[in-house]
Design a protein around this motif. Structure first.
Motif, PDB file in Angstrom:
ATOM      1  N   ARG A   1       2.058  24.802 -36.231  1.00 56.75           N
ATOM      2  CA  ARG A   1       3.136  24.618 -35.260  1.00 56.75           C
ATOM      3  C   ARG A   1       3.194  23.140 -34.887  1.00 56.75           C
ATOM      4  NH1 ARG A   1      -0.676  27.943 -33.368  1.00 56.75           N
ATOM      5  NH2 ARG A   1      -1.037  26.393 -31.742  1.00 56.75           N
ATOM      6  N   VAL A   2       4.152  22.427 -35.454  1.00 57.98           N
ATOM      7  CA  VAL A   2       4.171  20.976 -35.289  1.00 57.98           C
ATOM      8  C   VAL A   2       5.437  20.529 -34.563  1.00 57.98           C
ATOM      9  CG1 VAL A   2       4.109  18.765 -36.494  1.00 57.98           C
ATOM     10  CG2 VAL A   2       2.770  20.690 -37.372  1.00 57.98           C
ATOM     11  N   GLY A   3       5.249  19.854 -33.441  1.00 56.89           N
ATOM     12  CA  GLY A   3       6.369  19.373 -32.644  1.00 56.89           C
ATOM     13  C   GLY A   3       6.504  17.863 -32.666  1.00 56.89           C
ATOM     14  N   SER A   4       5.650  17.185 -31.909  1.00 62.44           N
ATOM     15  CA  SER A   4       5.832  15.738 -31.710  1.00 62.44           C
ATOM     16  C   SER A   4       5.756  14.919 -33.000  1.00 62.44           C
ATOM     17  CB  SER A   4       4.848  15.213 -30.658  1.00 62.44           C
ATOM     18  OG  SER A   4       3.579  15.764 -30.837  1.00 62.44           O
TER      19      SER A   4
ATOM     20  N   ARG B   1       7.468  14.118 -26.363  1.00 62.02           N
ATOM     21  CA  ARG B   1       8.341  14.792 -25.408  1.00 62.02           C
ATOM     22  C   ARG B   1       8.249  14.149 -24.034  1.00 62.02           C
ATOM     23  NH1 ARG B   1       6.179  18.823 -28.577  1.00 62.02           N
ATOM     24  NH2 ARG B   1       4.367  18.906 -27.212  1.00 62.02           N
TER      25      ARG B   1
ATOM     26  N   MET C   1      -5.431  28.021 -30.253  1.00 60.84           N
ATOM     27  CA  MET C   1      -5.321  26.582 -29.987  1.00 60.84           C
ATOM     28  C   MET C   1      -6.700  26.023 -29.713  1.00 60.84           C
ATOM     29  SD  MET C   1      -1.961  25.803 -27.730  1.00 60.84           S
ATOM     30  CE  MET C   1      -1.793  27.375 -26.923  1.00 60.84           C
TER      31      MET C   1
ATOM     32  N   MET D   1      -1.666  22.043 -34.640  1.00 61.69           N
ATOM     33  CA  MET D   1      -0.495  21.379 -34.083  1.00 61.69           C
ATOM     34  C   MET D   1      -0.502  19.921 -34.572  1.00 61.69           C
ATOM     35  SD  MET D   1      -0.913  23.120 -30.335  1.00 61.69           S
ATOM     36  CE  MET D   1      -1.014  21.665 -29.338  1.00 61.69           C
ATOM     37  N   SER D   2       0.359  19.075 -34.030  1.00 59.84           N
ATOM     38  CA  SER D   2       0.466  17.698 -34.549  1.00 59.84           C
ATOM     39  C   SER D   2      -0.890  17.014 -34.709  1.00 59.84           C
ATOM     40  CB  SER D   2       1.362  16.855 -33.625  1.00 59.84           C
ATOM     41  OG  SER D   2       2.688  17.308 -33.699  1.00 59.84           O
TER      42      SER D   2
ATOM     43  N   MET E   1      -3.262  33.899 -33.499  1.00 56.63           N
ATOM     44  CA  MET E   1      -2.905  32.516 -33.163  1.00 56.63           C
ATOM     45  C   MET E   1      -3.972  31.937 -32.252  1.00 56.63           C
ATOM     46  SD  MET E   1      -1.608  30.500 -30.466  1.00 56.63           S
ATOM     47  CE  MET E   1      -0.052  30.222 -29.674  1.00 56.63           C
TER      48      MET E   1
ATOM     49  N   ASN F   1       8.958  27.389 -26.657  1.00 59.77           N
ATOM     50  CA  ASN F   1       7.983  28.023 -25.759  1.00 59.77           C
ATOM     51  C   ASN F   1       8.612  28.606 -24.495  1.00 59.77           C
ATOM     52  OD1 ASN F   1       8.456  25.595 -24.505  1.00 59.77           O
ATOM     53  ND2 ASN F   1       6.346  25.340 -23.816  1.00 59.77           N
TER      54      ASN F   1
ATOM     55  N   LYS G   1      10.873  22.577 -28.853  1.00 58.51           N
ATOM     56  CA  LYS G   1      10.999  22.672 -27.386  1.00 58.51           C
ATOM     57  C   LYS G   1      11.378  21.323 -26.782  1.00 58.51           C
ATOM     58  CE  LYS G   1       6.027  22.060 -26.646  1.00 58.51           C
ATOM     59  NZ  LYS G   1       4.723  22.738 -26.660  1.00 58.51           N
TER      60      LYS G   1
ATOM     61  N   ILE H   1       6.497  30.591 -29.277  1.00 57.42           N
ATOM     62  CA  ILE H   1       5.095  30.171 -29.415  1.00 57.42           C
ATOM     63  C   ILE H   1       4.361  30.122 -28.085  1.00 57.42           C
ATOM     64  CG2 ILE H   1       5.531  28.860 -31.538  1.00 57.42           C
ATOM     65  CD1 ILE H   1       5.464  26.313 -29.784  1.00 57.42           C
TER      66      ILE H   1
ATOM     67  N   VAL I   1       8.334  22.774 -34.074  1.00 55.28           N
ATOM     68  CA  VAL I   1       8.375  23.080 -32.630  1.00 55.28           C
ATOM     69  C   VAL I   1       9.401  22.172 -31.947  1.00 55.28           C
ATOM     70  CG1 VAL I   1       7.051  23.141 -30.491  1.00 55.28           C
ATOM     71  CG2 VAL I   1       6.006  23.928 -32.627  1.00 55.28           C
TER      72      VAL I   1
HETATM   73  C1  LIG Z   1       4.144  22.474 -27.892  1.00 55.54           C
HETATM   74  C2  LIG Z   1       3.329  23.388 -28.710  1.00 55.54           C
HETATM   75  C3  LIG Z   1       2.981  23.059 -30.038  1.00 55.54           C
HETATM   76  C4  LIG Z   1       3.357  21.764 -30.710  1.00 55.54           C
HETATM   77  O1  LIG Z   1       2.641  20.695 -30.161  1.00 55.54           O
HETATM   78  P1  LIG Z   1       2.701  19.218 -30.793  1.00 55.54           P
HETATM   79  O2  LIG Z   1       1.456  18.583 -30.299  1.00 55.54           O
HETATM   80  O3  LIG Z   1       3.932  18.589 -30.245  1.00 55.54           O
HETATM   81  O4  LIG Z   1       2.741  19.369 -32.257  1.00 55.54           O
HETATM   82  C5  LIG Z   1       2.253  24.002 -30.759  1.00 55.54           C
HETATM   83  N1  LIG Z   1       1.880  25.176 -30.224  1.00 55.54           N
HETATM   84  C6  LIG Z   1       2.191  25.505 -28.959  1.00 55.54           C
HETATM   85  C7  LIG Z   1       1.753  26.826 -28.442  1.00 55.54           C
HETATM   86  C8  LIG Z   1       2.923  24.633 -28.161  1.00 55.54           C
HETATM   87  O5  LIG Z   1       3.225  24.984 -26.900  1.00 55.54           O
END
Ligand SMILES: *Cc1c(COP(=O)(O)O)cnc(C)c1O
Length: 220
Positions: A211-214, A220, A153, A195-196, A151, A46, A25, A67, A23
């Motif tokens: 879905r891994v971002g940070s 961020r 969360m 996610m993370s 999907m 996103n 963004k 996402i 991820v």
């Molecule tokens: C930002 C986001 C993520 C990733 O989040 P992290 O905590 O940074 O891994 C995953 N899914 C969605 C829908 C997001 O908006």
């Protein structure tokens, strides 16, 4: 330059059946290219505008996943290239995706976003709404979309049990639909959860797309 240690260690420990969406963004093209150079080809954004400008700039073998929440009037911008839309939460949106996919002579893969968390949220369908949508007559007519899964969360909490419960319920619902549905525009292969902070739990509960971002790119 972005430190790739975290990315490489996540990759190394991931079961082979789990797909990693990086991820990206708010992150720069340089940071994305650094992770791309490690072999990553799936990136998640996103925001439509940000995804479009990154698509223009970056290598064309990247698969772009949207996402975040998607507004119907913005579907046309991503329809030519998006590889998976994770957060479809209404029939109206699905109709628009179908229409734009048709214009581009392609089939666009989508996941239905299921609302599983305790927190109040505007987005996502509940379990009943997912079934109503999928089993409606109008849905069967959409031939330029393919629903490839779900999907969700989980609640943002340190209480592992809550997260586990939410992911487990979603995984059971996914398996139930996967077994039951025989529609031309459905092919259940993908359960996008984790996610993370919670992807380890999600995988233990049956996720096959995280879905891994940070954890990859830093905060961020
Ligand atoms: C930002 C986001 C993520 C990733 O989040 P992290 O905590 O940074 O891994 C995953 N899914 C969605 C829908 C997001 O908006």
């Amino acid at each position: 330059m972005l430190d790739t240690t975290a990315y490489l260690s996540i990759k190394k420990t991931l079961p082979s059946e789990v797909t990693l969406v990086a991820v990206s963004k708010t992150k720069t093209v340089e940071d994305i290219l650094t992770i791309y150079a490690c072999g990553q080809r799936i990136f998640g954004e996103n925001k439509v505008q940000e995804m479009c400008s990154k698509f223009e700039t970056l290598p064309k073998d990247i698969e772009w996943h949207l996402i975040g929440h998607l507004q119907s009037n913005k579907v046309k911008y991503i329809a030519p290239f998006v590889s998976l839309i994770h957060a479809v939460d209404s029939f109206k949106l699905l109709e628009e995706i179908n229409k734009q996919a048709q214009k581009n002579n392609r089939i666009i893969k989508c996941l239905l976003q299921v609302y599983i968390a305790e927190e109040e949220s505007k987005f996502g369908l509940d379990y009943q709404e997912v079934e109503q949508l999928i089993y409606s007559k109008d849905f069967a007519l959409l031939q330029n979309i393919e629903i490839t899964g779900l999907m969700g969360m989980a609640t943002n909490t340190d209480e592992r049990k809550i997260v586990e419960n939410e992911f487990t319920k979603l995984a059971q619902f996914y398996q139930k639909l996967k077994a039951a549905i025989s529609l031309n525009n459905c092919n259940f292969t993908t359960l996008s959860m984790g996610m993370s902070n919670d992807y380890h739990i999600a995988i233990a509960c049956g996720s096959n797309m995280i879905r891994v971002g940070s954890s990859i790119f830093g905060s961020r």
